[in-house]
Design a protein around this motif. Structure first.
Motif, short mmCIF file in Angstrom:
data_model
loop_
_atom_site.label_atom_id
_atom_site.label_comp_id
_atom_site.label_asym_id
_atom_site.label_seq_id
_atom_site.Cartn_x
_atom_site.Cartn_y
_atom_site.Cartn_z
N SER A 180 -4.73 16.53 -7.00
CA SER A 180 -3.43 16.28 -7.38
C SER A 180 -3.08 17.76 -8.53
O SER A 180 -2.03 17.87 -8.40
N MET A 222 1.05 -0.86 0.22
CA MET A 222 0.09 -0.13 -0.25
C MET A 222 0.81 1.25 -0.14
O MET A 222 2.18 1.34 0.84
N SER A 223 0.31 2.17 -0.82
CA SER A 223 1.73 3.16 -1.01
C SER A 223 0.70 4.85 0.03
O SER A 223 -0.48 4.82 0.58
N ARG A 224 1.69 4.70 0.72
CA ARG A 224 1.89 5.71 2.15
C ARG A 224 1.03 7.56 1.33
O ARG A 224 1.26 8.54 1.83
N SER A 225 2.00 7.95 0.23
CA SER A 225 2.01 8.70 -0.43
C SER A 225 0.49 8.74 -1.67
O SER A 225 0.19 9.89 -2.27
N ARG A 226 -0.85 8.19 -1.25
CA ARG A 226 -1.82 8.73 -1.98
C ARG A 226 -2.43 10.01 -1.35
O ARG A 226 -2.22 9.84 -0.38
N LYS A 227 -2.90 10.73 -2.30
CA LYS A 227 -3.82 11.38 -1.54
C LYS A 227 -4.87 11.21 -1.10
O LYS A 227 -5.64 10.52 -1.99
N LEU A 228 -5.30 11.55 -0.07
CA LEU A 228 -6.90 11.49 0.35
C LEU A 228 -7.84 12.25 -0.77
O LEU A 228 -9.19 11.63 -0.64
N PRO A 251 -7.85 12.60 -4.21
CA PRO A 251 -7.24 12.68 -5.75
C PRO A 251 -7.27 13.76 -6.90
O PRO A 251 -6.27 13.77 -7.51
N GLU A 252 -8.46 13.81 -7.04
CA GLU A 252 -8.80 14.99 -7.96
C GLU A 252 -7.44 16.23 -7.59
O GLU A 252 -8.09 17.23 -8.15
#
Length: 65
Positions: free
Chosen positions: A12, A1-7, A9-10
């Motif tokens: 970005s 699981m990526s820790r840098s995912r955005k809460l 995503p829109e």
């Protein structure tokens, strides 16, 4: 699981634009490849972004009360 995912995503594209604006104002050249930037330069960009986001948030808090 990526820790840098955005809460959100829109967001970005907006964050990328914001990062570019801050880097330009600090005189730090960003490109498609940024591996030649120092840790200090990257930290300056991120630190300034956080500083501005906190200031913006605090401004909203003071106008609400």
């Amino acid at each position: 699981m990526s820790r840098s995912r955005k809460l959100v995503p829109e967001a970005s594209q907006g964050l990328s634009k914001f990062k570019s604006e801050v880097a330009r104002e600090l005189g730090i050249p960003l490109s498609d490849y940024n591996g030649d930037l120092t840790s200090r330069q990257c930290g300056s960009i991120g630190g300034e972004m956080v500083k501005r986001m906190v200031e913006e948030y605090e401004g909203h808090l003071t106008t609400r009360s």
